[in-house]
Design a protein around this motif. Structure first.
Motif, short mmCIF file in Angstrom:
data_model
loop_
_atom_site.label_atom_id
_atom_site.label_comp_id
_atom_site.label_asym_id
_atom_site.label_seq_id
_atom_site.Cartn_x
_atom_site.Cartn_y
_atom_site.Cartn_z
N ASN A 100 0.83 -1.19 0.00
CA ASN A 100 0.00 0.00 0.00
C ASN A 100 0.87 1.24 0.00
O ASN A 100 2.09 1.18 0.23
CB ASN A 100 -0.96 0.01 1.21
N PHE A 101 0.26 2.39 -0.29
CA PHE A 101 0.98 3.65 -0.37
C PHE A 101 0.90 4.40 0.96
O PHE A 101 -0.05 4.24 1.74
CB PHE A 101 0.40 4.53 -1.48
N LYS A 102 1.91 5.25 1.18
CA LYS A 102 1.93 6.11 2.35
C LYS A 102 2.75 7.36 2.04
O LYS A 102 3.52 7.39 1.07
CB LYS A 102 2.53 5.37 3.55
N GLU A 103 2.57 8.38 2.84
CA GLU A 103 3.32 9.63 2.68
C GLU A 103 4.59 9.58 3.53
O GLU A 103 4.59 9.03 4.63
CB GLU A 103 2.47 10.82 3.12
N ILE A 104 5.66 10.16 2.98
CA ILE A 104 6.92 10.29 3.73
C ILE A 104 7.15 11.77 3.99
O ILE A 104 7.15 12.58 3.06
CB ILE A 104 8.10 9.71 2.94
N GLY A 105 7.32 12.12 5.26
CA GLY A 105 7.48 13.53 5.63
C GLY A 105 8.79 14.12 5.13
O GLY A 105 9.84 13.47 5.18
#
Length: 366
Positions: free
Chosen positions: A233-238
């Motif tokens: 799945n996708f996620k955001e990286i800060g």
């Protein structure tokens, strides 16, 4: 004359460099069988990871006739004639098509000595280990869109949870620019599966692998999106927390000592500079630290800002070198940017480069 027991010999072999092991295959049938086994390849790689040396690092160049270039050649003079350049032709690769349409071919990424390369437009993907000259062609007969009607992105990396290498393919239909089809290929299962559609919008055509995730810049290069290969799945990286993503310009991404890095265009002391930031602890925004500062010039803009990926290298004298997929090399000690021209290449030659580690892992062993 006394001889060592086989188990002791095999234990010693696990600590030797890949180049030596390839020669030692000729010692006996038992040595060849042992060194060629999948279990030995995995154990050897794990042991080599604990060693702090760069002897097994190489640079692979994809061209009309592929070349492997040693790091030493890169560190001294990429155009130097002599030892260090080894010819390698990828089996089954359509070099004639690459010659006439070079810009549609990409080196996707390298992981554990395996390199993924190919063309999304032509439906050709290859996973190969240039060290042991082992190659696998990946079938792509799964796209729901016609070749003429898609754009998209590719990524390649390792899923430690399932001990599998995976390719991520993201297709976008020109007829429906907000629809993205996500596909994942498993090297172990030798098959593709669809993860359905997504509204995710990516800036890069190729992803950057780090810490079990493949990373792309978001559309307009204002943030980082990661695909978790284990969870799929996708996620955001800060981004570094001192920046506002509405006013940030992210440049090429890369890896330094297994850590994710990215270029950011910054204003430093009333001038513009390109700063390479490194995420020391994966997923932790506060761990972003400055690795390198490059002056902003038209050359660095043309070759660095327009690059999609970069690869920090360490030369034998300790100098930090940065290889870009736009085929240029930044020498930090000399503060110079050099356009790469490997020997035997004509000025009209088109090529792409990536660094990789020498391993015994074969794409055919899964």
């Amino acid at each position: 004359m006394a001889t060592l027991p086989d188990d002791i010999v095999y234990e010693i072999l696990q600590y030797l460099p890949v180049t030596s092991l390839l020669r030692f295959k000729c010692v006996s049938k038992s040595w060849k069988t042992f060194i060629s086994s999948d279990s030995f390849a995995k154990t050897h790689y794990s042991i080599q990871q604990t060693k702090l040396h760069h002897d097994d690092e190489r640079v692979f160049v994809l061209s009309e006739t592929s070349l492997i270039v040693t790091q030493q050649t890169i560190a001294t003079n990429f155009a130097t004639k002599g030892a260090g350049v080894i010819g390698f032709e990828i089996p089954l690769f359509n070099f004639q098509r690459f010659y006439y349409f070079p810009t549609i071919y990409n080196i996707v990424d390298s992981c554990h000595g395996l390199i993924c390369a190919g063309s999304l437009s032509y439906g050709e993907i290859y996973v190969f280990n240039p060290t042991i000259r082992s190659c696998k062609k990946i079938s792509m007969e799964i796209s729901p869109y016609p070749i003429e009607g898609i754009s998209g992105s590719l990524g390649f990396g390792y899923d430690s949870l399932s001990n599998d290498y995976k390719i991520v393919k993201i297709n976008q239909s020109y007829q429906n620019t907000k629809s993205y089809q996500i596909w994942v290929y498993s090297l172990r299962k030798n098959s593709w599966k669809s993860l359905g559609h997504s509204t995710i919008s990516l800036f890069d055509s190729i992803g950057t692998y780090a810490s079990g995730n493949i990373h792309w810049r978001r559309q307009n290069a204002k943030g980082i999106v990661a695909f978790d290969l284990a969870r799929e799945n996708f996620k955001e990286i800060g981004i570094p927390n001192e920046f506002d993503e509405d006013f940030i310009n992210l440049g090429a991404m890369g890896i330094h000592k297994d850590c994710l890095c990215i270029h950011i265009l910054e204003h430093i002391t009333s001038s513009i500079s390109l700063v390479i930031w490194k995420m020391q602890e994966y997923g932790v925004e506060k761990s972003w630290t400055k690795l390198l500062i490059l002056p902003f010039t038209m050359s660095t803009f043309n070759y660095i800002c327009l690059s999609c990926k970069f690869f920090p290298l360490v030369a034998e004298d300790g100098t930090l070198l940065t290889l870009y997929d736009k085929n240029c090399l930044w020498n930090d000690s000399k503060q110079t940017l050099v356009k790469l021209e490997p020997r035997n290449f004509t000025k009209s030659s088109f090529f792409r480069a990536i660094n990789f580690k020498q391993t015994l892992i074969s794409p055919l062993s899964f």
